[in-house]
Design a protein around this motif. Structure first.
Motif, PDB file in Angstrom:
ATOM      1  N   GLN A   8       0.818  -1.212   0.000  1.00 24.73           N
ATOM      2  CA  GLN A   8       0.000   0.000   0.000  1.00 24.73           C
ATOM      3  C   GLN A   8       0.855   1.266   0.000  1.00 24.73           C
ATOM      4  OE1 GLN A   8      -3.696   0.020   0.197  1.00 24.73           O
ATOM      5  NE2 GLN A   8      -3.153   2.017  -0.605  1.00 24.73           N
ATOM      6  N   LEU A   9       1.970   1.208   0.725  1.00 26.36           N
ATOM      7  CA  LEU A   9       2.849   2.381   0.855  1.00 26.36           C
ATOM      8  C   LEU A   9       3.801   2.521  -0.331  1.00 26.36           C
ATOM      9  CD1 LEU A   9       3.811   1.870   4.617  1.00 26.36           C
ATOM     10  CD2 LEU A   9       2.185   3.534   3.710  1.00 26.36           C
ATOM     11  N   LYS A 362      -6.714   8.047  12.425  1.00 24.38           N
ATOM     12  CA  LYS A 362      -6.715   8.602  11.073  1.00 24.38           C
ATOM     13  C   LYS A 362      -5.591   9.628  10.908  1.00 24.38           C
ATOM     14  CE  LYS A 362     -10.771   8.815   8.174  1.00 24.38           C
ATOM     15  NZ  LYS A 362     -12.012   9.496   7.822  1.00 24.38           N
ATOM     16  N   LYS A 363      -5.480  10.471  11.901  1.00 24.06           N
ATOM     17  CA  LYS A 363      -4.449  11.506  11.859  1.00 24.06           C
ATOM     18  C   LYS A 363      -3.058  10.878  11.787  1.00 24.06           C
ATOM     19  CE  LYS A 363      -2.519  15.240  14.512  1.00 24.06           C
ATOM     20  NZ  LYS A 363      -2.518  16.006  15.744  1.00 24.06           N
ATOM     21  N   GLY A 366      -2.054   9.352   8.304  1.00 20.22           N
ATOM     22  CA  GLY A 366      -1.554  10.381   7.391  1.00 20.22           C
ATOM     23  C   GLY A 366      -0.200  10.913   7.830  1.00 20.22           C
ATOM     24  N   LEU A 369       2.491   8.611   6.770  1.00 19.79           N
ATOM     25  CA  LEU A 369       2.706   8.747   5.328  1.00 19.79           C
ATOM     26  C   LEU A 369       3.608   9.967   5.052  1.00 19.79           C
ATOM     27  CD1 LEU A 369       1.544   6.955   3.182  1.00 19.79           C
ATOM     28  CD2 LEU A 369      -0.380   8.512   2.955  1.00 19.79           C
ATOM     29  N   ARG A 370       3.305  11.057   5.733  1.00 23.96           N
ATOM     30  CA  ARG A 370       4.100  12.272   5.564  1.00 23.96           C
ATOM     31  C   ARG A 370       5.549  12.021   5.987  1.00 23.96           C
ATOM     32  NH1 ARG A 370       1.116  15.461   8.269  1.00 23.96           N
ATOM     33  NH2 ARG A 370      -0.089  15.972   6.415  1.00 23.96           N
ATOM     34  N   ASN A 373       8.146  10.871   3.579  1.00 20.33           N
ATOM     35  CA  ASN A 373       8.792  11.827   2.672  1.00 20.33           C
ATOM     36  C   ASN A 373      10.202  12.165   3.143  1.00 20.33           C
ATOM     37  OD1 ASN A 373       6.481  12.088   1.123  1.00 20.33           O
ATOM     38  ND2 ASN A 373       5.749  13.913   2.206  1.00 20.33           N
TER      39      ASN A 373
ATOM     40  N   LYS B  24       4.662  11.335  -0.775  1.00 19.99           N
ATOM     41  CA  LYS B  24       3.445  10.588  -0.441  1.00 19.99           C
ATOM     42  C   LYS B  24       2.305  11.536  -0.075  1.00 19.99           C
ATOM     43  CE  LYS B  24       5.546   6.298   0.321  1.00 19.99           C
ATOM     44  NZ  LYS B  24       6.020   6.123  -1.041  1.00 19.99           N
ATOM     45  N   THR B  25       2.614  12.813  -0.006  1.00 20.21           N
ATOM     46  CA  THR B  25       1.586  13.811   0.287  1.00 20.21           C
ATOM     47  C   THR B  25       1.650  14.884  -0.796  1.00 20.21           C
ATOM     48  OG1 THR B  25       3.152  15.029   1.668  1.00 20.21           O
ATOM     49  CG2 THR B  25       1.719  13.483   2.800  1.00 20.21           C
ATOM     50  N   TYR B  72      -7.255  12.505   7.131  1.00 24.12           N
ATOM     51  CA  TYR B  72      -6.022  11.762   7.363  1.00 24.12           C
ATOM     52  C   TYR B  72      -4.872  12.658   7.788  1.00 24.12           C
ATOM     53  CZ  TYR B  72      -8.349   7.612   5.824  1.00 24.12           C
ATOM     54  OH  TYR B  72      -9.220   6.574   5.750  1.00 24.12           O
ATOM     55  N   GLY B  73      -5.171  13.449   8.789  1.00 28.88           N
ATOM     56  CA  GLY B  73      -4.093  14.247   9.355  1.00 28.88           C
ATOM     57  C   GLY B  73      -3.494  15.228   8.374  1.00 28.88           C
ATOM     58  N   ALA B  74      -4.351  15.853   7.552  1.00 28.75           N
ATOM     59  CA  ALA B  74      -3.830  16.913   6.689  1.00 28.75           C
ATOM     60  C   ALA B  74      -3.155  17.942   7.588  1.00 28.75           C
ATOM     61  CB  ALA B  74      -4.976  17.560   5.914  1.00 28.75           C
ATOM     62  N   GLY B  75      -2.018  18.441   7.148  1.00 31.68           N
ATOM     63  CA  GLY B  75      -1.310  19.433   7.960  1.00 31.68           C
ATOM     64  C   GLY B  75      -1.640  20.812   7.435  1.00 31.68           C
ATOM     65  N   ASP B  94      -0.808  20.424   3.623  1.00 28.95           N
ATOM     66  CA  ASP B  94      -0.121  19.245   3.117  1.00 28.95           C
ATOM     67  C   ASP B  94      -1.042  18.067   3.389  1.00 28.95           C
ATOM     68  OD1 ASP B  94       2.130  17.729   2.179  1.00 28.95           O
ATOM     69  OD2 ASP B  94       2.550  17.176   4.256  1.00 28.95           O
ATOM     70  N   ILE B  95      -1.442  17.364   2.329  1.00 28.53           N
ATOM     71  CA  ILE B  95      -2.485  16.342   2.516  1.00 28.53           C
ATOM     72  C   ILE B  95      -2.035  15.021   1.900  1.00 28.53           C
ATOM     73  CG2 ILE B  95      -3.783  16.778   0.361  1.00 28.53           C
ATOM     74  CD1 ILE B  95      -6.330  16.839   2.259  1.00 28.53           C
ATOM     75  N   PRO B  96      -2.336  13.897   2.547  1.00 29.35           N
ATOM     76  CA  PRO B  96      -1.909  12.618   1.964  1.00 29.35           C
ATOM     77  C   PRO B  96      -2.447  12.414   0.552  1.00 29.35           C
ATOM     78  CG  PRO B  96      -2.592  12.287   4.223  1.00 29.35           C
ATOM     79  CD  PRO B  96      -2.920  13.716   3.881  1.00 29.35           C
ATOM     80  N   ASN B  97      -1.640  11.767  -0.257  1.00 30.76           N
ATOM     81  CA  ASN B  97      -2.096  11.336  -1.565  1.00 30.76           C
ATOM     82  C   ASN B  97      -2.842  10.018  -1.351  1.00 30.76           C
ATOM     83  OD1 ASN B  97      -2.351  10.229  -4.119  1.00 30.76           O
ATOM     84  ND2 ASN B  97      -0.398  11.054  -4.832  1.00 30.76           N
ATOM     85  N   GLU B  98      -4.120   9.980  -1.701  1.00 32.46           N
ATOM     86  CA  GLU B  98      -4.962   8.817  -1.366  1.00 32.46           C
ATOM     87  C   GLU B  98      -4.473   7.527  -2.016  1.00 32.46           C
ATOM     88  OE1 GLU B  98      -5.955  11.542  -2.875  1.00 32.46           O
ATOM     89  OE2 GLU B  98      -6.606  10.977  -4.904  1.00 32.46           O
ATOM     90  N   ARG B  99      -3.613   7.666  -3.003  1.00 29.14           N
ATOM     91  CA  ARG B  99      -3.031   6.491  -3.646  1.00 29.14           C
ATOM     92  C   ARG B  99      -2.384   5.542  -2.630  1.00 29.14           C
ATOM     93  NH1 ARG B  99       0.145   5.995  -8.677  1.00 29.14           N
ATOM     94  NH2 ARG B  99       1.741   4.429  -8.274  1.00 29.14           N
ATOM     95  N   TYR B 100      -1.872   6.107  -1.537  1.00 32.53           N
ATOM     96  CA  TYR B 100      -1.172   5.288  -0.541  1.00 32.53           C
ATOM     97  C   TYR B 100      -2.047   4.916   0.650  1.00 32.53           C
ATOM     98  CZ  TYR B 100       2.595   7.158  -3.346  1.00 32.53           C
ATOM     99  OH  TYR B 100       3.393   7.503  -4.391  1.00 32.53           O
ATOM    100  N   LEU B 101      -3.343   5.239   0.556  1.00 29.73           N
ATOM    101  CA  LEU B 101      -4.251   4.911   1.654  1.00 29.73           C
ATOM    102  C   LEU B 101      -5.178   3.779   1.230  1.00 29.73           C
ATOM    103  CD1 LEU B 101      -5.336   8.537   2.674  1.00 29.73           C
ATOM    104  CD2 LEU B 101      -3.764   7.048   3.917  1.00 29.73           C
TER     105      LEU B 101
END
Lengths: 434, 423
Positions: A8-9, A362-363, A366, A369-370, A373, B24-25, B72-75, B94-101
């Motif tokens: 997935q990642l 949820k937070k 994300g 994921l960040r 980077n 990824k975001t 999803y924890g957008a910053g 800064d928001i996750p790209n849903e491709r990785y969710l």
């Protein structure tokens, strides 16, 4: 060489433990310009009491030695390793924490050469009486600079309140006095004990070919000889469960008061999944209670008791751990009392709900994921997790399994009146503005 | 090395989309810029914080943050800064790209919705922000300004600039002053907000693996920035430097600070700007620089000693932390390092090393989405669009003579010393 894929990642990690015990991890990031690599030993400021390699008796070394050793590793007979790195277009650095010493570089060019420099310089100690003496001046300045840093004093003040004997209470850099006792023999003793490949790992992230880089490290290590791996014996004095002092404070030249509430963990030997669950549970609880979406945060902020730098964190290592909450405040007495009350109340009558926990989950999904980077995050955190027998990539899946009960239980076990302390930094009275 | 940037202009907004699969975001950054001005700097500094703390849809911080957690924890973050004599307000999501969710709900549009709500739908009572929110954000900014005084490293940097650039807009702190903060009114704040929307130069950067067309049409439909005149360019060069001056201040601290400001009259975009950055790299920009080696390593005088270029103002600033008793000695050694470069002590080795590190630094900056935005915006502000390949060529072309010539442009203006009270 083994490989683990996170579909997935869209990430994969390659790893291998070499014959001499060194573990090597490679995570390819083909789109990046830079390669970031760390070479880390499981040796930090708390490892001050141990059996030196090949000896039978425990010995104690001066405070601040792991950090001192880190500084001295960069100096060689033919000059400063920083120079060599920058001549090869890399920026290098190092840090010492309570439990780890890491050497690292990042570069976009001559990467294998820089990797070779990294591994070779850490595996070739060179200390003389003269260079050790000179370093005392430089580190002395560093210590003095931290002495003037109110946030650092706040952090350490709270830790020192919590612990009676555990060496986590000692500033990582030591004191001007303690480092004055360090000799080159101490440095060699610590080096030989803790810098054995079997106590270390290499982590490489960047646009690299895993097989090529693994082979490079293999060949590099095969060309050197090491003693056979040996179990390192560390010793820690018995630490009471209650805090050393319930409160302390310090006057400093600051404009705004600072308040830190510390909660001491009583875990003495925790690792792997148990440690991971513990860390995640407490941090989730803190986030639900004090995060920016919480009622408590809103209330404290509305009443001006905190500003948006209010922070909280729970860290657990194998034999010590603590939660810290605090920040700038006009009324540290009140803030400390309220934080304490919230925590104690929550431990007795839990209010944390499934819905709140889902928000945090949820937070964090994300957030993780960040983090991917950042090559620095991946290398540093993965290594920290691995040293504690945890897997960084297992953090989110584990988090997803946490239940309300897990979190209630974790808080109930953790929050006890006599394990809570507070530390304040308060402005020197009079002459607030010059 | 190319940055794949597409630019489209629509009314008062420049939209800049950088396509990359590196992250990824996905990053969305609004930049508003106007001239730094004593009259409105403090009011402007409050605007981003007021806007992010209450909108009609999300009246409280908790409402806003809960929404971001759901995404999803957008910053979301805001920032107040200066570049040369421009005052810059930034709003980023800064928001996750849903491709990785596991959850495939598209998120890029949600990021734009968040920005739209923040910028265009503030919680108002008549023509004024909510008094409660104003009070809260004033208090927070006040604490921030006070905390600046507690961080001696930053404090010394700010004091040097204040003394050196007295009377110039550059002396202003981007967050304004405590004095003005106490006086600023609700009317001034609302006016500062309207000016930001109606008069500032506005850029929106989008970095990530995004659908450019969808974003462009969203912006056309949803972001209404009226047509405007470009913000006039500050004249930062016609400053008469008088004799070098020295300012000494004392506080109860253990480690002294010695900061020195030089004028160069070379700004970003000038032909000799790249030579100046190389010269700064040799002088004090890196661990291999003369300042680090001589002030810190050889003489053990300081824990840190470094220099940096104020790219849009044409300054070079030296910063060091030294024992109060050794300030004079350190000042002397610093001066000697500059003279050494001016006298031609620039080895082939040092030069190559500095260029390599500079290039490395640039490539590394481009490995972060915010880094890409900052590099591009740097050029935008100077009206000198960035071409990365060209930048590399220019760095390669710098010779020792260029470096020496750039060093000779440095004119010492002000020395600021923060020392301990114990005399």
């Amino acid at each position: 060489m083994q490989k683990q894929t996170f579909k997935q990642l869209e990430e994969e990690i390659y790893f291998e433990t070499l014959e001499n015990g060194l573990t090597v991890y490679i995570l390819p990031k083909p789109d990046f310009n830079k390669t970031f690599a760390t070479f880390t030993t499981k040796y930090g400021s708390i490892d001050d009491h141990f059996k030196p390699l090949g000896e039978d008796e425990f010995t104690r070394v001066p405070d601040g030695i792991a950090h001192f050793l880190e500084h001295k590793m960069f100096e060689k007979e033919d000059g400063d390793v920083f120079q060599k790195f920058s001549m090869q277009g890399a920026s290098a650095n190092a840090f010492t924490s309570f439990t780890r010493t890491a050497y690292l570089f990042s570069s976009t060019d001559q990467v294998t050469k820089n990797l070779e420099t990294l591994i070779d310089f850490v595996q070739a100690p060179y200390f003389t009486e003269e260079t050790v003496e000179k370093e005392k001046g430089i580190i002395g300045q560093e210590i003095t600079m931290y002495d003037d840093n109110a946030d650092w004093r706040l952090y350490f003040g709270a830790i020192q309140n919590m612990f009676h004997h555990h060496p986590v209470r000692v500033d990582i850099a030591g004191t001007v006095e303690s480092i004055s006792h360090i000799t080159k023999d101490h440095l060699y003793q610590c080096y030989h004990t803790f810098y054995h490949p079997s106590n270390m790992s290499v982590f490489i992230v960047g646009p690299v070919d895993p097989e090529e880089y693994m082979e490079f490290v293999r060949a590099n290590q095969a060309s050197k000889t090491f003693d056979p791996p040996q179990q390192i014996e560390r010793k820690f004095d018995n630490e009471p469960e209650h805090v050393k002092v319930a409160h302390n404070e310090l006057n400093m030249e600051v404009q705004v008061s600072k308040c830190m509430v510390g909660i001491k963990s009583i875990e003495k030997n925790i690792s792997g999944d148990e440690l991971l669950r513990k860390e995640l549970s407490i941090n989730t609880a803190f986030e639900v209670l004090f995060g920016k979406t919480s009622d408590y945060y809103t209330d404290l902020y509305d009443r001006g008791l905190i500003d948006d730098h209010f922070s909280f964190d729970f860290t657990q290592e194998q034999n010590f751990g603590f939660g810290l909450l605090g920040g700038n405040t006009p009324d540290p007495v009140k803030l400390a009392a309220e934080i304490k009350e919230i925590l104690l109340k929550e431990a007795q009558n839990p209010t944390i709900t499934e819905k709140k926990i889902d928000g945090v989950k949820k937070k964090n999904i994300g957030g993780f994921l960040r983090s991917l980077n950042s090559p620095e995050f991946i290398a540093n955190q993965f290594t920290r997790y691995a040293f504690n027998d945890m897997d960084l990539f297992n953090a989110v899946p584990t988090l997803e399994t946490l239940t309300v009960e897990d979190i209630h239980t974790a808080l109930k076990d953790f929050i006890k009146e006599d394990r809570i302390t507070s530390f304040f930094i308060v402005p020197k009275s009079g002459g607030e503005n010059e | 090395m190319k940055i794949n940037q597409t630019v489209s202009r629509q009314q008062g907004l420049s939209l800049r989309i950088v396509q990359t699969k590196k992250f990824k975001t996905n990053q969305f950054v609004f930049k508003f810029r106007s001239r730094l001005n004593e009259n409105d700097v403090t009011a402007r500094a409050l605007i981003p914080y007021i806007l992010q703390s209450s909108t009609k849809k999300w009246p409280t911080t908790a409402d806003f943050r809960s929404h971001l957690d759901e995404l999803y924890g957008a910053g979301a973050s805001v920032d107040v800064n200066k570049k040369g004599e421009y005052h810059i307000l930034s709003f980023a999501v800064d928001i996750p790209n849903e491709r990785y969710l596991k959850d495939p709900t598209p998120l890029a549009k949600e990021a734009l919705n968040v920005l739209k709500e923040m910028l265009f739908n503030p919680l108002l009572e008549g023509d004024s922000f909510s008094p409660k929110v104003i009070e809260q954000e004033k208090r927070t900014l006040k604490q921030k300004l006070q905390a600046l005084k507690d961080d001696k490293m930053r404090y010394a940097s700010q004091r040097l600039v204040e003394e050196m650039c007295k009377g110039e807009a550059y002396a202003l702190h981007p967050n304004g002053s405590e004095e003005k903060l106490n006086q600023v009114t609700a009317e001034e704040l609302y006016k500062a907000y309207r000016n930001m929307i109606e008069k500032d130069t506005v850029d929106l950067y989008v970095v990530g693996d995004v659908d450019s067309e969808a974003i462009t049409s969203y912006c056309q439909k949803e972001f209404h920035f009226p047509e405007r005149e470009p913000v006039t360019k500050p004249d930062v060069k016609s400053i008469n430097t008088t004799d070098a001056k020295e300012v000494v201040e004392s506080q109860k601290i253990k480690q002294g600070k010695l900061n020195i400001g030089y004028r160069t009259n070379i700004v970003y975009g000038d032909d000799d700007y790249i030579p100046l950055t190389v010269m700064n790299g040799l002088f004090g920009g890196f661990p291999h620089s003369k300042l680090f080696l001589n002030v810190r390593e050889k003489e053990s005088l300081a824990y840190y000693a470094a220099s940096r270029v104020e790219s849009h103002k044409g300054l070079v600033v030296v910063m060091s932390g030294v024992e109060p008793a050794k300030v004079e000695r350190a000042a002397l050694i610093i001066e000697e390092q500059l003279q050494a470069i001016q006298n031609g002590e620039v080895s082939e080795n040092e030069l190559n090393q500095t260029k390599a590190v500079l290039k490395n630094q640039m490539l590394e900056t481009l490995d972060a989405s915010r880094g890409i935005v900052e590099v591009l915006y740097q050029g935008e502000v100077a009206d000198a669009p960035v071409d990365i390949d060209r930048w590399f060529e220019k760095v390669d072309a710098v010779t020792a003579d260029h470096v020496i010539a750039a060093a000779k442009k440095l004119k010492k203006d002000t020395t600021y010393i923060l020392t301990s009270g114990e005399e």
